[in-house]
Structure formats: structure tokens, C-alpha cells
Design a protein around this motif. Structure first.
Motif, short mmCIF file in Angstrom:
data_model
loop_
_atom_site.label_atom_id
_atom_site.label_comp_id
_atom_site.label_asym_id
_atom_site.label_seq_id
_atom_site.Cartn_x
_atom_site.Cartn_y
_atom_site.Cartn_z
N UNK A 188 -43.70 1.84 26.17
CA UNK A 188 -44.72 2.88 25.93
C UNK A 188 -43.99 4.20 25.66
N UNK A 189 -44.15 4.72 24.45
CA UNK A 189 -43.49 5.98 24.10
C UNK A 189 -44.39 7.12 24.55
N UNK A 190 -43.91 7.88 25.54
CA UNK A 190 -44.74 8.96 26.10
C UNK A 190 -44.48 10.29 25.40
N UNK A 191 -43.45 10.34 24.57
CA UNK A 191 -43.14 11.58 23.84
C UNK A 191 -42.88 11.22 22.38
N UNK A 192 -43.09 12.21 21.51
CA UNK A 192 -42.78 11.99 20.09
C UNK A 192 -41.27 11.77 19.93
N UNK A 193 -40.49 12.48 20.76
CA UNK A 193 -39.02 12.34 20.70
C UNK A 193 -38.63 10.87 20.89
N UNK A 194 -39.22 10.23 21.90
CA UNK A 194 -38.83 8.84 22.13
C UNK A 194 -39.44 7.90 21.09
N UNK A 195 -40.64 8.24 20.62
CA UNK A 195 -41.25 7.42 19.55
C UNK A 195 -40.33 7.45 18.32
N UNK A 196 -39.74 8.60 18.02
CA UNK A 196 -38.83 8.72 16.88
C UNK A 196 -37.55 7.90 17.12
N UNK A 197 -37.03 7.97 18.35
CA UNK A 197 -35.82 7.22 18.68
C UNK A 197 -36.07 5.72 18.49
N UNK A 198 -37.19 5.26 19.05
CA UNK A 198 -37.49 3.83 18.96
C UNK A 198 -37.72 3.40 17.50
N UNK A 199 -38.39 4.26 16.74
CA UNK A 199 -38.65 3.93 15.32
C UNK A 199 -37.32 3.78 14.57
#
Ligand SMILES: Cc1cc2nc3c(=O)[nH]c(=O)nc-3n(C[C@H](O)[C@H](O)[C@H](O)COP(=O)(O)OP(=O)(O)OC[C@H]3O[C@@H](n4cnc5c(N)ncnc54)[C@H](O)[C@@H]3O)c2cc1C
Length: 467
Positions: free
Chosen positions: A148-159
Motif C-alpha cells: 500500500x503506497x501511502x505517499x506519492x513518493x513511494x508510489x513513484x519509487x514502486x512504479x
């Protein structure tokens, strides 16, 4: 050897009086918990396995499956049976599906990074297969998990990791991706920015370790609990053809031709050449009694990792067996004080940190507001907090195989707080090698092997941390 007379603790070994985890609280009836606790070790034993966690227990099991006589094996355990990380973890059997790819690629190259990720998927399948085949009662629950990506920063990392992994040829056919409202709906986490879902599971890790130990003990393996190995030195009875090892313990010395180090975080005590590459860190977990909103038919069907950044994350696994939610706390955490962060470096699992506990519960409440303290009845909420010691390696992968400079000594250790997703291929791998197989036979990523070449690379400072 630094020895504390008051506590009986030898520096570098597990502390003698650890706290009792949720998993240990619920398995106090295990008949072999303190087996042979006053017995002297035999003068000779062909195989000595040091450590009775899942690595030691499964290595022993696999050696017997491979034809070794159980009477020829002893297991030495510093404390209660399986009382290390294997009975103290957060219960997740959760392969990394792609997230670590970009870091693994930098440290080990793209080919190895692909193999590391593929191996974790295989481990999950193997645990599932093993538990079903043998009817192991360890509450294993194969399901799915969410990152679960709780921040845009981590969503970008995972993407970025997902894209790089896929472009390198990684299989993503089993991974689902959700964004925005859909991510919030499937995960039930109000703060979710995005989420990835893939197959994973959870188990009662102590029951799994104890099942494995029971199989071997009932066939004749002798487990000596509360019996730390304090040194392994070349025996005077070694010949030109065979090196023998004197394994000294608190209850005598045993001579062995094969010694397997399954000591995870504590490997450097007997193998000081690993002291710069395996570091004990303390990890903390919590058991939480859910309110009605997360009970019965409203339980969480999938486990999850609530992620703010790569290293700032909290694991959540709700047990199908009793509904208890197990919360894992991060070791890297901007929300807690420097003193709390420092406690992570203690190789001491007798206590826990209150700030780390409060932060883990606060984060969970923020993600699941129905669990906020003011909404709970007496008896709901935090049930227990415990710690355990994990073995971090500088290149984020375990040390497996033959120790080239010490003929007859082997290792399966350094699981980076992630052993449930690795041991079920590493321990059978080391058993295959001991029985004469090649590295290829193990099917493990080459970067897991403890070669002199790898150790030299690490001495030069090659490192990279995924965990
Ligand atoms: C709080 C916490 C949460 C975790 N969560 C997860 C998770 O959700 N998923 C996951 O995959 N992993 C998780 N882990 C990590 C996982 O538990 C470990 O990677 C795994 O259990 C390692 O198994 P092992 O058998 O190699 O080591 P251990 O279980 O630590 O066993 C090593 C044993 O060796 C003994 N020993 C050490 N030195 C000596 C000596 N000299 N002589 C005799 N005995 C000795 C120790 O007492 C210990 O029993 C977590 C760990 C902790 C602590």
C-alpha cells in the motif's frame, strides 16, 4: 570472550533471558522446548547444526530426507528451541514481487536481481506445497498481499521498480495494480495513493519451526537447548584427508566433520570474518485484537505492507485462525526519537521500545480509523509487544554454502528480516551442497553463495540495502 557473570551472557551470543513473543506465548506446551537442557553434548557427532530456528530445523530435516542418519546429527541451540527470529517475527511469508529490483540490480546486476525476486516467489510456493503435503498445523494462510503506497513518493519509487523489473524480463503476470479510489476500496486503507497486489501468505512461524524440529527429534536427532556453541576450532585429530572441528559449548566439546552455521544474526560470533557483513538489529512486532469492524466476515483477507518510503513501512497480517492482527514496526522511522532508533541496534530481545510500539499502533489507527483507541472496547486493541534479532547483510542477501577457508563448515544465515521468504529454498540448498550437489543443483541465485570472491567484494565496500 566477554562474559557477564551476573546475566550469564557472552557478548555476541543471544541474550539468555529474551522476552516471550506472541508465537511463544501460544506454544508453551511444545514438548521439546527445553529438551536436553542439562545434558552434556556427546564427545563426537558427525553433523553439528548450530541454531534451531527455521534454517537449522529445515537444514536438518532436508539432510535426513537426503539419506543422513538422524543419529549422526545434533542441533545446538543457545536458548529454548527455535527461540530466535523464527519464533518472533511478524508472521508474513511475503515474497518481494518487484520492489527491491532497482536496488538489487545496482548491487548484484540485473540477472541476479531477477533471480532474487523469482526465488522469493518460489519460496512462497514451496512453503504452501510443503505445508499442504505434510499437513503442517502452522496456521499457514495462502492469500494475497498489498504493497500500500501511502505517499506519492513511494508510489513513484514502486512504479519505477515495477517498470525496470518488467523491462528486464521479470514476470509481472501475477501482480495487480490499483490507483486512487480503487486502491482505497480494495485495501480499505483510507490514505492509500496506489496499491500493488500479489500472492503471499502468513503463518504461525513458531509452529512451523517446532513441527520441523519434532520430525527430526522423533527420528533420533538430539537437540541440546540452552547450549550455546562458543567456538569452533580445528581439532588436533584432523588428518591430511579430513578436517575435524571441535565445537565447544557450555556443556562440553563435540568433535564433528560437518558444522552448519544456522545462527542468522549471531553468525559472526563463531565466524568473525563475517563481523563486518552480518549485523544484528532488533525488530519489533505487536499483536492487536481487532474491533468488530475488522472481525469475523469483516476481517482483512489480504496481508499488507503500509509504506511511506522504501524503509519506512509497517506490516499487517490478520490471522485467519483467531483474527489477531500482527503489526510489524519499521527499523527506519522519522517519527521516533534518536534514542528509539538507536534501540534498533541492540542485539537484545529481552525488551521492547515503547515509542516504536506507540508509533506502530498510531500508524495502524491512522490507516484503519475504526481501530482508534476511543472506539475500542475493553479487551480490544494492543495485546502484546515483543522483539527479535534479525541478521542484516551489507548486500541484502543471505550467506549460503560452503565456507571455502574452513573445510567441512557450512552456512545458511543472514536473512535480513526476510527469512520466511527465503529459507525454504536456502536450507534445502545448503543440505544439497553438503550431500555433494553443485550450486546449480540448489537453484539459488549465485549471489547468495558465500564465496571468497563475494567476501572480497564486500571488503571493498560494495553494499546496498533493500530492507
Ligand atoms: C520482529 C520480527 C519480525 C519479522 N518479520 C518477518 C516477516 O514478517 N517475514 C519474514 O520473512 N521474516 C521476518 N522476520 C525475519 C525472520 O524471522 C528471520 O529471517 C528468520 O526467522 C531467520 O531464521 P533463522 O533460522 O535463520 O534464524 P533464527 O530463527 O534467529 O535462528 C537462529 C538460532 O540460532 C541460535 N544461536 C545463535 N547463535 C548460537 C550459538 N552460537 N550457539 C547455539 N545457538 C545459537 C539462536 O538462539 C536462534 O534460535 C522478522 C524477524 C523479527 C525479529
Amino acid at each position: 570472550m566477554e562474559y557477564n557473570q551476573e546475566s550469564g551472557h557472552v557478548a555476541g551470543l543471544p541474550v539468555p533471558e529474551p522476552c516471550v513473543s506472541f508465537w511463544q506465548q501460544t506454544t508453551r506446551s511444545f514438548p521439546y522446548l527445553n529438551v536436553n537442557k542439562d545434558e552434556q553434548v556427546p564427545a563426537e557427532s558427525k553433523y553439528v547444526i548450530i541454531g534451531s530456528g527455521i534454517s537449522g530445523a529445515l537444514t536438518t530435516y532436508e539432510l535426513i530426507q537426503g539419506g543422513v542418519s538422524s543419529e549422526d546429527i545434533i542441533i545446538l541451540e543457545a536458548r529454548e528451541a527455535a527461540s530466535g527470529a523464527s519464533s518472533r517475527n511478524a508472521g508474513h511469508v511475503r515474497p518481494d514481487a518487484f520492489r527491491g529490483f532497482q536496488v538489487y540490480k545496482q548491487v548484484h546486476g540485473a540477472d541476479q536481481a531477477l533471480k532474487i525476486i523469482a526465488n522469493e516467489r518460489l519460496v512462497f510456493e514451496k512453503v504452501d506445497e510443503f505445508v499442504k503435503e505434510h499437513g503442517v498445523q502452522c496456521d499457514f494462510n495462502p492469500a494475497t498481499t498489498f504493497d500500500v503506497c501511502l505517499t506519492q513518493e513511494f508510489a513513484d519509487f514502486n512504479a519505477k521498480s515495477f517498470k525496470e523489473y518488467k523491462e528486464a524480463g521479470g514476470d509481472v503476470s501475477h501482480i495487480k495494480f490499483y490507483e486512487g479510489e480503487e486502491a482505497r476500496r480494495v485495501t480499505r486503507v483510507e490514505k492509500a495513493v496506489a496499491a500493488y497486489e500479489w500472492p503471499a501468505g502468513s503463518s504461525h512461524p513458531a509452529k512451523l519451526a517446532q513441527w520441523l524440529l519434532t520430525q527430526s527429534i522423533e527420528k533420533g536427532v538430539r537437540l541440546f537447548t540452552h547450549c550455546p556453541a562458543t567456538s569452533v576450532i580445528k581439532s588436533a585429530s584432523s588428518t591430511a584427508d579430513q578436517t575435524l572441528w571441535d565445537v565447544a559449548t557450555s556443556r562440553g566439546t563435540t568433535k564433528a566433520s560437518i558444522v552448519v552455521h544456522c545462527t542468522n544474526a549471531f553468525a559472526p560470533h563463531l565466524l568473525p570474518q563475517l563481523s563486518s557483513f552480518v549485523t544484528p538489529n532488533r525488530a519489533q512486532a505487536h499483536a492487536f485484537v481487532p474491533p468488530a469492524a475488522l472481525s469475523s466476515s469483516s476481517m482483512l483477507k489480504s496481508t499488507m505492507s503500509l509504506r511511506h518510503t522504501l524503509k519506512h513501512f509497517y506490516s499487517v497480517a490478520q490471522r485467519q485462525a483467531d483474527g489477531i492482527i500482527v503489526l510489524g514496526a519499521p527499523r527506519s522511522n522519522p517519527n521516533v526519537s534518536a534514542a528509539a532508533l538507536k534501540s534498533v541496534l541492540l542485539p537484545d530481545d529481552s525488551a521492547f521500545n515503547e515509542e516504536v510500539r506507540d508509533d506502530a499502533v498510531t500508524n495502524f489507527e491512522a490507516c484503519f480509523p475504526s481501530c482508534a483507541k476511543d472506539k475500542l472496547k475493553h479487551g480490544e486493541g494492543l495485546l502484546h509487544t515483543w522483539t527479535g534479532i534479525i541478521g542484516m547483510t551489507t548486500d541484502s542477501v543471505p550467506f549460503v554454502g560452503r565456507i571455502e577457508s574452513l573445510p567441512g563448515q557450512w552456512i545458511c544465515a543472514g536473512f535480513n528480516g526476510h527469512g520466511m521468504a527465503r529459507i525454504f529454498t536456502c536450507a534445502p540448498g545448503v543440505a544439497k551442497l553438503i550431500l555433494g550437489g553443485s550450486w546449480e543443483d540448489t537453484g539459488l541465485p549465485e549471489c547468495f553463495e558465500i564465496t571468497e570472491q563475494r567476501l572480497n567484494k564486500l571488503k571493498e565496500g560494495v553494499s546496498g540495502s533493500v530492507f
